[in-house]
Scaffold this motif. Structure first.
Motif, PDB file in Angstrom:
ATOM      1  N   ALA A  63       0.813  -1.210   0.000  1.00 28.39           N
ATOM      2  CA  ALA A  63       0.000   0.000   0.000  1.00 28.39           C
ATOM      3  C   ALA A  63       0.853   1.269   0.000  1.00 28.39           C
ATOM      4  N   MET A  64       2.106   1.152   0.359  1.00 33.61           N
ATOM      5  CA  MET A  64       2.986   2.326   0.432  1.00 33.61           C
ATOM      6  C   MET A  64       3.569   2.656  -0.942  1.00 33.61           C
ATOM      7  N   ILE A  65       3.625   3.947  -1.231  1.00 34.84           N
ATOM      8  CA  ILE A  65       4.204   4.436  -2.483  1.00 34.84           C
ATOM      9  C   ILE A  65       5.651   4.820  -2.200  1.00 34.84           C
ATOM     10  N   SER A  66       6.548   4.383  -3.061  1.00 32.31           N
ATOM     11  CA  SER A  66       7.963   4.694  -2.842  1.00 32.31           C
ATOM     12  C   SER A  66       8.259   6.141  -3.235  1.00 32.31           C
ATOM     13  N   LEU A  67       9.331   6.673  -2.698  1.00 28.59           N
ATOM     14  CA  LEU A  67       9.764   8.017  -3.067  1.00 28.59           C
ATOM     15  C   LEU A  67       9.991   8.062  -4.572  1.00 28.59           C
ATOM     16  N   GLY A  68       9.513   9.109  -5.215  1.00 28.04           N
ATOM     17  CA  GLY A  68       9.648   9.242  -6.661  1.00 28.04           C
ATOM     18  C   GLY A  68       8.688   8.383  -7.455  1.00 28.04           C
ATOM     19  N   GLY A  69       7.695   7.776  -6.778  1.00 29.44           N
ATOM     20  CA  GLY A  69       6.803   6.852  -7.462  1.00 29.44           C
ATOM     21  C   GLY A  69       5.377   7.323  -7.671  1.00 29.44           C
ATOM     22  N   ALA A  70       5.003   8.478  -7.134  1.00 27.52           N
ATOM     23  CA  ALA A  70       3.607   8.928  -7.237  1.00 27.52           C
ATOM     24  C   ALA A  70       3.305   9.510  -8.613  1.00 27.52           C
ATOM     25  N   ASP A  71       2.227   9.025  -9.201  1.00 25.59           N
ATOM     26  CA  ASP A  71       1.749   9.590 -10.465  1.00 25.59           C
ATOM     27  C   ASP A  71       1.109  10.951 -10.224  1.00 25.59           C
ATOM     28  N   VAL A  72       0.503  11.104  -9.042  1.00 28.13           N
ATOM     29  CA  VAL A  72      -0.158  12.353  -8.685  1.00 28.13           C
ATOM     30  C   VAL A  72       0.168  12.706  -7.241  1.00 28.13           C
ATOM     31  N   LEU A  73       0.512  13.963  -7.022  1.00 31.59           N
ATOM     32  CA  LEU A  73       0.619  14.533  -5.682  1.00 31.59           C
ATOM     33  C   LEU A  73      -0.522  15.527  -5.565  1.00 31.59           C
ATOM     34  N   LEU A  74      -1.487  15.232  -4.718  1.00 30.89           N
ATOM     35  CA  LEU A  74      -2.631  16.111  -4.496  1.00 30.89           C
ATOM     36  C   LEU A  74      -2.412  16.799  -3.159  1.00 30.89           C
ATOM     37  N   ALA A  75      -2.188  18.099  -3.191  1.00 35.05           N
ATOM     38  CA  ALA A  75      -1.837  18.835  -1.976  1.00 35.05           C
ATOM     39  C   ALA A  75      -2.918  19.842  -1.610  1.00 35.05           C
ATOM     40  N   TYR A  87       7.885  12.405  -3.091  1.00 34.12           N
ATOM     41  CA  TYR A  87       7.086  11.261  -3.544  1.00 34.12           C
ATOM     42  C   TYR A  87       6.716  11.365  -5.013  1.00 34.12           C
ATOM     43  N   LEU A  88       6.734  12.565  -5.575  1.00 31.62           N
ATOM     44  CA  LEU A  88       6.273  12.785  -6.945  1.00 31.62           C
ATOM     45  C   LEU A  88       7.251  12.221  -7.969  1.00 31.62           C
ATOM     46  N   SER A  89       6.711  11.472  -8.915  1.00 29.54           N
ATOM     47  CA  SER A  89       7.495  10.955 -10.029  1.00 29.54           C
ATOM     48  C   SER A  89       7.874  12.113 -10.956  1.00 29.54           C
ATOM     49  N   PRO A  90       9.021  12.045 -11.640  1.00 33.37           N
ATOM     50  CA  PRO A  90       9.375  13.097 -12.603  1.00 33.37           C
ATOM     51  C   PRO A  90       8.327  13.247 -13.705  1.00 33.37           C
ATOM     52  N   ASP A  91       7.590  12.183 -13.999  1.00 30.69           N
ATOM     53  CA  ASP A  91       6.520  12.237 -14.998  1.00 30.69           C
ATOM     54  C   ASP A  91       5.163  12.518 -14.363  1.00 30.69           C
ATOM     55  N   LEU A 123       8.858  22.340  -6.745  1.00 26.36           N
ATOM     56  CA  LEU A 123       7.925  21.421  -7.387  1.00 26.36           C
ATOM     57  C   LEU A 123       8.095  21.458  -8.897  1.00 26.36           C
ATOM     58  N   TRP A 124       8.311  22.659  -9.447  1.00 30.21           N
ATOM     59  CA  TRP A 124       8.536  22.787 -10.892  1.00 30.21           C
ATOM     60  C   TRP A 124       9.827  22.066 -11.294  1.00 30.21           C
ATOM     61  N   GLU A 125      10.799  22.018 -10.384  1.00 29.96           N
ATOM     62  CA  GLU A 125      12.041  21.275 -10.675  1.00 29.96           C
ATOM     63  C   GLU A 125      11.781  19.768 -10.661  1.00 29.96           C
ATOM     64  N   ALA A 126      10.845  19.339  -9.816  1.00 31.56           N
ATOM     65  CA  ALA A 126      10.544  17.912  -9.701  1.00 31.56           C
ATOM     66  C   ALA A 126       9.650  17.410 -10.836  1.00 31.56           C
ATOM     67  N   SER A 127       8.798  18.282 -11.378  1.00 33.90           N
ATOM     68  CA  SER A 127       7.861  17.871 -12.420  1.00 33.90           C
ATOM     69  C   SER A 127       7.475  19.076 -13.268  1.00 33.90           C
ATOM     70  N   SER A 128       7.285  18.857 -14.547  1.00 35.44           N
ATOM     71  CA  SER A 128       6.874  19.962 -15.415  1.00 35.44           C
ATOM     72  C   SER A 128       5.362  20.160 -15.388  1.00 35.44           C
ATOM     73  N   ARG A 129       4.672  19.275 -14.688  1.00 38.43           N
ATOM     74  CA  ARG A 129       3.212  19.371 -14.635  1.00 38.43           C
ATOM     75  C   ARG A 129       2.743  19.704 -13.215  1.00 38.43           C
ATOM     76  N   VAL A 130       2.840  20.975 -12.901  1.00 40.49           N
ATOM     77  CA  VAL A 130       2.404  21.475 -11.596  1.00 40.49           C
ATOM     78  C   VAL A 130       1.241  22.418 -11.845  1.00 40.49           C
ATOM     79  N   TYR A 131       0.131  22.150 -11.183  1.00 39.17           N
ATOM     80  CA  TYR A 131      -1.071  22.959 -11.354  1.00 39.17           C
ATOM     81  C   TYR A 131      -1.462  23.610 -10.034  1.00 39.17           C
TER      82      TYR A 131
END
Length: 195
Positions: A63-75, A87-91, A123-131
């Protein structure tokens, strides 16, 4: 090797509805015939402490998501997005409510809260898809600040492999009927925000 269809990390502070969002996603996944695993880890959730939930849709193992493995970070809160950005994946995609919940150290003048731009930069450095979105403002527009989590759920809807109908059905089974229209509007406003 992937062990799930979609991994979502949901973060915020106690009282923002992080656990409720997770419950709704879990119910919707099950009603859609998908396996789902989740884990809640939180400190003083009832007193505004940090809350993090892992939701794995179509999961076959842990059930645990590894660091760098989340498809979505909902904050639900911007500083919590930064706290758990690892936790956020580069993609992956980050959906971030820009309304801060100020800790006591800030409200008493012992510390300052960083500008939203300072929080979003890593966050922008971690992923190009930040909303970034004013989900709290959209919830007020829908009729209740307490619907902020539903606005965020609407924003999340097209980024997970669960149909909108299943999410709405689970939402309406979970919240009181008297808030049906507010929650429906909040969900729609969240969807529109990330189009």
């Amino acid at each position: 090797m992937r062990t799930s269809d979609c991994d979502v990390v949901i973060v915020g502070v106690g009282g923002q509805g992080v656990i409720l969002i997770s419950e709704i996603i879990g119910k919707a996944a099950l009603s859609a015939g998908l396996s789902v695993r989740g884990v809640e880890t939180h400190g003083m959730a009832q007193r505004g402490g940090s809350v993090i939930n892992h939701i794995r849709i179509g999961c076959r193992y842990s059930a645990m998501i590894s660091l760098g493995g989340a498809d979505v970070l909902l904050a639900m809160e911007p500083a919590e997005a930064l706290r758990y950005a690892t936790y956020l994946s580069p993609d992956g995609i980050a959906l971030v409510n820009t309304t801060a919940v100020l800790p006591v150290t800030v409200t008493t003048g012992q510390a300052s809260y960083p500008a939203i731009e300072e929080i979003l930069a890593p966050l922008w450095e971690a992923s190009s898809r930040v909303y970034p979105m004013d989900a709290t403002g959209l919830a007020a527009e829908a009729g209740s600040l307490q619907a902020t989590n539903v606005v965020m759920l609407g924003a999340l809807a097209r980024h997970i492999p669960i149909g909108e109908e299943a999410l709405l059905e689970a939402l309406f089974q979970t919240v009181p009927a008297r808030f049906l229209e507010i929650n429906r509007k909040a969900f729609e406003l969240g969807k529109i925000e990330v189009e």
